[in-house]
Scaffold this motif. Structure first.
Motif, PDB file in Angstrom:
ATOM      1  N   THR A 146      -9.125  45.397  41.071  1.00  0.00           N
ATOM      2  CA  THR A 146      -9.738  46.106  39.948  1.00  0.00           C
ATOM      3  C   THR A 146      -9.722  47.606  40.186  1.00  0.00           C
ATOM      4  O   THR A 146      -9.294  48.391  39.327  1.00  0.00           O
ATOM      5  N   ARG A 147     -10.173  48.026  41.347  1.00  0.00           N
ATOM      6  CA  ARG A 147     -10.225  49.465  41.658  1.00  0.00           C
ATOM      7  C   ARG A 147      -8.838  50.082  41.724  1.00  0.00           C
ATOM      8  O   ARG A 147      -8.624  51.202  41.270  1.00  0.00           O
ATOM      9  N   TYR A 148      -7.886  49.342  42.274  1.00  0.00           N
ATOM     10  CA  TYR A 148      -6.523  49.852  42.370  1.00  0.00           C
ATOM     11  C   TYR A 148      -5.927  50.067  40.978  1.00  0.00           C
ATOM     12  O   TYR A 148      -5.329  51.109  40.698  1.00  0.00           O
ATOM     13  N   LEU A 149      -6.102  49.097  40.090  1.00  0.00           N
ATOM     14  CA  LEU A 149      -5.553  49.228  38.742  1.00  0.00           C
ATOM     15  C   LEU A 149      -6.276  50.302  37.940  1.00  0.00           C
ATOM     16  O   LEU A 149      -5.661  50.996  37.127  1.00  0.00           O
ATOM     17  N   LEU A 150      -7.566  50.484  38.164  1.00  0.00           N
ATOM     18  CA  LEU A 150      -8.281  51.598  37.534  1.00  0.00           C
ATOM     19  C   LEU A 150      -7.733  52.928  38.047  1.00  0.00           C
ATOM     20  O   LEU A 150      -7.527  53.879  37.279  1.00  0.00           O
ATOM     21  N   GLN A 151      -7.475  52.999  39.338  1.00  0.00           N
ATOM     22  CA  GLN A 151      -6.908  54.199  39.952  1.00  0.00           C
ATOM     23  C   GLN A 151      -5.535  54.489  39.343  1.00  0.00           C
ATOM     24  O   GLN A 151      -5.227  55.640  39.010  1.00  0.00           O
ATOM     25  N   CYS A 152      -4.706  53.460  39.162  1.00  0.00           N
ATOM     26  CA  CYS A 152      -3.382  53.631  38.555  1.00  0.00           C
ATOM     27  C   CYS A 152      -3.507  54.123  37.113  1.00  0.00           C
ATOM     28  O   CYS A 152      -2.737  54.994  36.687  1.00  0.00           O
ATOM     29  N   LEU A 153      -4.467  53.583  36.362  1.00  0.00           N
ATOM     30  CA  LEU A 153      -4.694  54.033  34.989  1.00  0.00           C
ATOM     31  C   LEU A 153      -5.069  55.513  34.972  1.00  0.00           C
ATOM     32  O   LEU A 153      -4.519  56.291  34.195  1.00  0.00           O
ATOM     33  N   ALA A 154      -5.999  55.901  35.826  1.00  0.00           N
ATOM     34  CA  ALA A 154      -6.441  57.300  35.872  1.00  0.00           C
ATOM     35  C   ALA A 154      -5.292  58.230  36.262  1.00  0.00           C
ATOM     36  O   ALA A 154      -5.180  59.341  35.746  1.00  0.00           O
ATOM     37  N   ASP A 155      -4.404  57.774  37.138  1.00  0.00           N
ATOM     38  CA  ASP A 155      -3.246  58.581  37.540  1.00  0.00           C
ATOM     39  C   ASP A 155      -2.239  58.720  36.401  1.00  0.00           C
ATOM     40  O   ASP A 155      -1.671  59.785  36.190  1.00  0.00           O
ATOM     41  N   ALA A 156      -2.019  57.633  35.656  1.00  0.00           N
ATOM     42  CA  ALA A 156      -1.018  57.631  34.589  1.00  0.00           C
ATOM     43  C   ALA A 156      -1.514  58.320  33.319  1.00  0.00           C
ATOM     44  O   ALA A 156      -0.722  58.882  32.573  1.00  0.00           O
ATOM     45  N   ALA A 157      -2.807  58.256  33.069  1.00  0.00           N
ATOM     46  CA  ALA A 157      -3.384  58.809  31.829  1.00  0.00           C
ATOM     47  C   ALA A 157      -4.458  59.820  32.189  1.00  0.00           C
ATOM     48  O   ALA A 157      -5.643  59.626  31.908  1.00  0.00           O
ATOM     49  N   GLN A 158      -4.055  60.885  32.847  1.00  0.00           N
ATOM     50  CA  GLN A 158      -5.020  61.864  33.329  1.00  0.00           C
ATOM     51  C   GLN A 158      -5.778  62.528  32.189  1.00  0.00           C
ATOM     52  O   GLN A 158      -5.214  62.820  31.139  1.00  0.00           O
ATOM     53  N   GLY A 159      -7.046  62.719  32.418  1.00  0.00           N
ATOM     54  CA  GLY A 159      -7.922  63.340  31.443  1.00  0.00           C
ATOM     55  C   GLY A 159      -9.330  62.801  31.606  1.00  0.00           C
ATOM     56  O   GLY A 159      -9.623  62.075  32.556  1.00  0.00           O
ATOM     57  N   ASN A 160     -10.211  63.164  30.677  1.00  0.00           N
ATOM     58  CA  ASN A 160     -11.595  62.674  30.775  1.00  0.00           C
ATOM     59  C   ASN A 160     -12.196  62.392  29.399  1.00  0.00           C
ATOM     60  O   ASN A 160     -13.381  62.570  29.187  1.00  0.00           O
ATOM     61  N   THR A 161     -11.363  61.916  28.487  1.00  0.00           N
ATOM     62  CA  THR A 161     -11.844  61.624  27.140  1.00  0.00           C
ATOM     63  C   THR A 161     -12.441  60.230  27.031  1.00  0.00           C
ATOM     64  O   THR A 161     -13.384  60.014  26.280  1.00  0.00           O
ATOM     65  N   VAL A 162     -11.891  59.273  27.763  1.00  0.00           N
ATOM     66  CA  VAL A 162     -12.331  57.880  27.684  1.00  0.00           C
ATOM     67  C   VAL A 162     -12.815  57.430  29.062  1.00  0.00           C
ATOM     68  O   VAL A 162     -12.160  57.710  30.071  1.00  0.00           O
ATOM     69  N   GLU A 163     -13.939  56.753  29.094  1.00  0.00           N
ATOM     70  CA  GLU A 163     -14.416  56.166  30.337  1.00  0.00           C
ATOM     71  C   GLU A 163     -14.171  54.669  30.272  1.00  0.00           C
ATOM     72  O   GLU A 163     -14.608  54.007  29.328  1.00  0.00           O
ATOM     73  N   VAL A 164     -13.435  54.142  31.255  1.00  0.00           N
ATOM     74  CA  VAL A 164     -13.155  52.714  31.339  1.00  0.00           C
ATOM     75  C   VAL A 164     -14.050  52.159  32.446  1.00  0.00           C
ATOM     76  O   VAL A 164     -13.966  52.591  33.595  1.00  0.00           O
ATOM     77  N   ARG A 165     -14.881  51.179  32.071  1.00  0.00           N
ATOM     78  CA  ARG A 165     -15.853  50.600  33.003  1.00  0.00           C
ATOM     79  C   ARG A 165     -15.550  49.126  33.231  1.00  0.00           C
ATOM     80  O   ARG A 165     -15.350  48.371  32.282  1.00  0.00           O
ATOM     81  N   VAL A 166     -15.542  48.743  34.501  1.00  0.00           N
ATOM     82  CA  VAL A 166     -15.382  47.347  34.886  1.00  0.00           C
ATOM     83  C   VAL A 166     -16.479  47.036  35.908  1.00  0.00           C
ATOM     84  O   VAL A 166     -16.256  47.070  37.110  1.00  0.00           O
ATOM     85  N   PRO A 167     -17.703  46.793  35.387  1.00  0.00           N
ATOM     86  CA  PRO A 167     -18.803  46.546  36.311  1.00  0.00           C
ATOM     87  C   PRO A 167     -18.646  45.207  37.019  1.00  0.00           C
ATOM     88  O   PRO A 167     -18.104  44.280  36.439  1.00  0.00           O
TER      89      PRO A 167
END
Length: 121
Positions: free
Chosen positions: A34-55
């Motif tokens: 989960t954390r790795y794929l979130l990290q990949c998303l943040a790297d590919a779609a850099q910015g801070n408009t949307v927060e993706v949460r996977v509690p």
């Protein structure tokens, strides 16, 4: 304090363990994938408009555009780890996840269409 990055080899192994058909993944494998794929998303779609949460495993801010500085962001996407793993690996489409109410999205820009499946190194 700098965040620890998950190495691609470790992330890919965790994804394989967490998404294996007929297998029950360990909490550690699910968390790492989960954390790795979130990290990949943040790297590919850099910015801070949307927060993706996977509690309870993690959250990232991504996608270029207007950002926020305090409080709850106006654009939030939230789902459980199983849904995130399926979405990020292409086993679930954005539209199907929304239609099944497995993905909760609020805000005008809370749409990951075009960002999932997640690009991985």
């Amino acid at each position: 304090m700098a965040k620890t990055r998950i190495r691609p080899l470790d992330g890919e192994a965790a994804i394989a363990a967490a998404t294996a058909d007929g297998a029950t993944a360990s909490r550690d494998a699910t968390a790492t994938a989960t954390r790795y794929l979130l990290q990949c998303l943040a790297d590919a779609a850099q910015g801070n408009t949307v927060e993706v949460r996977v509690p309870p495993f993690g959250a990232v801010q991504c996608i270029e555009g207007p950002g926020h500085t305090r409080g709850t962001p106006p654009n939030v996407v939230e789902m459980d780890a199983t849904t995130w793993l399926e979405l990020a690996t292409g086993r679930l489409t954005w539209a199907a996840g929304i239609a099944a109410a497995r993905i909760h999205a609020s805000g005008q820009r809370a749409d990951l269409t075009g960002y999932v499946p997640v690009e991985r190194p």
